[in-house]
Design an enzyme around this catalytic site. Structure first.
Site, PDB file in Angstrom:
ATOM      1  N   HIS A 165       0.845  -1.155   0.075  1.00 52.03           N
ATOM      2  CA  HIS A 165       0.023  -0.041  -0.096  1.00 52.03           C
ATOM      3  C   HIS A 165       0.924   1.369   0.040  1.00 52.03           C
ATOM      4  O   HIS A 165       0.708   2.355  -0.868  1.00 52.03           O
ATOM      5  CB  HIS A 165      -0.935   0.009   1.316  1.00 52.03           C
ATOM      6  CG  HIS A 165      -1.767   1.233   1.328  1.00 52.03           C
ATOM      7  ND1 HIS A 165      -3.101   1.189   1.116  1.00 52.03           N
ATOM      8  CD2 HIS A 165      -1.430   2.367   1.849  1.00 52.03           C
ATOM      9  CE1 HIS A 165      -3.619   2.349   1.362  1.00 52.03           C
ATOM     10  NE2 HIS A 165      -2.850   3.128   1.931  1.00 52.03           N
ATOM     11  N   GLU A 166       1.872   1.310   1.172  1.00 54.34           N
ATOM     12  CA  GLU A 166       2.521   2.435   0.927  1.00 54.34           C
ATOM     13  C   GLU A 166       3.581   2.652  -0.204  1.00 54.34           C
ATOM     14  O   GLU A 166       3.928   3.767  -0.874  1.00 54.34           O
ATOM     15  CB  GLU A 166       3.542   2.340   2.242  1.00 54.34           C
ATOM     16  CG  GLU A 166       2.623   2.396   3.631  1.00 54.34           C
ATOM     17  CD  GLU A 166       1.695   3.642   3.865  1.00 54.34           C
ATOM     18  OE1 GLU A 166       1.791   4.624   2.927  1.00 54.34           O
ATOM     19  OE2 GLU A 166       0.591   3.448   4.045  1.00 54.34           O
ATOM     20  N   HIS A 209       1.990   4.843  -2.816  1.00 57.94           N
ATOM     21  CA  HIS A 209       1.985   6.043  -2.724  1.00 57.94           C
ATOM     22  C   HIS A 209       3.262   6.625  -2.927  1.00 57.94           C
ATOM     23  O   HIS A 209       3.462   7.615  -3.673  1.00 57.94           O
ATOM     24  CB  HIS A 209       1.687   6.446  -1.081  1.00 57.94           C
ATOM     25  CG  HIS A 209       0.257   6.224  -0.566  1.00 57.94           C
ATOM     26  ND1 HIS A 209      -0.730   7.168  -1.065  1.00 57.94           N
ATOM     27  CD2 HIS A 209      -0.267   5.728   0.034  1.00 57.94           C
ATOM     28  CE1 HIS A 209      -1.932   7.042  -0.651  1.00 57.94           C
ATOM     29  NE2 HIS A 209      -1.520   6.066   0.366  1.00 57.94           N
TER      30      HIS A 209
END
Length: 491
Positions: free
Chosen positions: A256-257, A260
């Protein structure tokens, strides 16, 4: 001859660089800073915010904006962002901006300790201060309009609470119906069994980040209480967390990160340290983290590769086939924690927070009643009674640092990710062959070209529409969820 636009952009570049320094202070606070430095750090953050606010409200910015003539679409977009920031900043007194930075820095540490001790009363006074300051800021920005909309626009320009609420009203019936069918299905996927060492989890987390194209020359992976990413340009860092009984927490937080961070790292280098050199909105940002994590990372093809990797690294863990592993990764079960929630229920967590924080900012819900309101709403929405505060109102860091208006962008990101996934699959029909080998680059390359490299060039919805070839709505996400979980649970 130097033009007003040239002078403005030179000034702005220094402002953007100082903003990155301030962001690094925040990263350090969450990862490396000694606990005893919290009070000093709050003063440092306040001082940095004072410098940044002075630059953002410098009268010369207004003068340059009045004179600057854009030579092309890129320059026009730069001016649009600077003008939006300037007009917002001049409405907020410097005293208030600095006090918000100081109090939220302190509140972040208070929240972390309260969460660890299950101590709601110890957190409420500082939360009250944060909300009071954000209400004051919202009043300055709204100029008589909707206070929550004013805060929401910090994270998703152009969005309104009414529009978000209408989208949630359309989504909720299909999500609730799907959840009921899934939880009532005759066959339920098994969970992993055993213990998974922290060091081995972190090694696999690094390999997962590499599989999704994370550039280790311009980033790093650390541990944090609440996973996050930080930075842009040539310095985009990620964090994760480890629970030895639940390696998926670490693995999917990392992916997920990475989504980003790869957005920030993928932006055209010509935009570095300019307003276009960062993600255009938190909804678009979340579209990257969610498509990396879910549509790609939780796909049947990619989890097949993960299954083999986990068997080699951890041995037996109660799952004997790649198909069972895929079902386990996507297992739907009642749970408290938003960040650990499955795709079916995740947006229901956001809808609850959206309603609660609107009431907090609007004044119809007091801080002293927040825990009871949270627990009652959670029981009504999820059918489970909250057993402790760290599973309830203390689980998220967002309100402690003043991020009111941020939560709905998570669901916007899911909606945008659904649209991007539909377009991606149409353009890259053989994607699963690469994912099955642990190679996500056909997907990440498509996303970089279609969306990430443009940074803040376009407005948020236009960014998604240009990437997909159609206007975004919630339909593709809901269709994807019903098809995926209908197959897994044999509905």
């Amino acid at each position: 001859m130097t033009t007003a636009y040239d002078e403005l952009m030179a000034f702005q570049r220094e402002t953007e660089a100082l903003g990155q320094v301030a962001g690094r202070l925040g990263w350090d606070q969450e990862t490396m800073m000694p606990r005893g430095a919290a009070e000093q750090r709050s003063e440092e953050m306040s001082a940095m915010e004072g410098v940044l606010h002075a630059r953002r409200t410098d009268p010369r910015v207004g003068e340059w904006l009045a004179k600057a003539e854009p030579a092309d679409a890129v320059a026009a977009a730069q001016l649009r962002h600077i003008r939006r920031s300037y007009e917002r900043s001049v409405k907020v007194p410097a005293r208030l901006a600095q006090e918000l930075a100081r109090v939220t820095s302190v509140a972040q540490g208070v929240w972390a300790q309260a969460r660890a001790k299950e101590d709601v009363p110890g957190f409420l006074p500082i939360l009250q201060d944060v909300i009071r300051l954000r209400q004051e800021e919202a009043a300055c920005l709204a100029a008589g309009g909707d206070a929550y909309d004013a805060l929401l626009n910090d994270y998703e320009p152009g969005a309104t609470a009414a529009g978000i609420g209408a989208m949630f009203d359309r989504m909720r019936p299909r999500l609730v119906a799907l959840r009921a069918k899934v939880l009532g299905a005759a066959k339920q996927p098994a969970a992993l069994q055993g213990s998974f060492g922290a060091d081995a989890q972190m090694r696999m987390a690094r390999d997962l980040a590499t599989a999704f194209g994370y550039d280790w020359e311009r980033g790093r992976l650390d541990l944090a209480v609440h996973p996050f990413s930080s930075g842009s340009g040539d310095d985009a860092r990620i964090t994760t967390r480890v629970a030895e009984a639940d390696p998926f927490n670490c693995f999917y937080s990392t992916i997920h990160e990475v989504g980003h961070a790869c957005y920030e790292l993928g932006i055209d280098s010509d935009y570095r340290l300019t307003p276009l050199g960062a993600g255009v909105s938190m909804g678009v940002h979340e579209s990257q983290s969610r498509i990396y994590e879910n549509q790609l990372g939780r796909s049947r093809a990619f989890t097949g590769w993960m299954f083999t990797q986990m068997r080699e690294r951890f041995g037996e863990f109660g799952i004997t086939s790649a198909d069972e592993f895929y079902a386990s990764v996507n297992r739907v079960s009642p749970g408290y924690i938003r960040t650990e929630s499955d795709e079916v229920q995740y947006n229901l967590h956001i809808m609850m927070r959206f309603d609660l924080e609107r009431d907090l900012i609007g004044g119809s819900l007091s801080v002293k009643d927040l825990e009871d309101a949270w627990n009652a709403r959670f029981l009504a929405d999820f059918g489970v009674a909250v057993d402790r505060p760290s599973h309830g109102m203390l689980q998220d860091v967002h309100w402690s640092v003043g991020l009111f208006g941020y939560f709905p962008t998570y669901s916007l990101g899911n909606v945008y990710a659904g649209c991007l996934h539909r377009a991606l699959r149409a353009d890259v029909p053989d994607l699963d062959a690469a994912l099955a080998k642990g190679d996500a680059t056909p997907a990440t390359g498509w996303l970089r070209e279609r969306l990430q490299r443009h940074g803040g060039l376009r407005e948020p919805k236009d960014t998604i529409a240009e990437a997909c070839g159609f206007e975004p709505d919630e339909g593709p996400l809901l269709d994807y969820l019903e098809a995926k979980f209908g197959a897994i649970y044999q509905l």
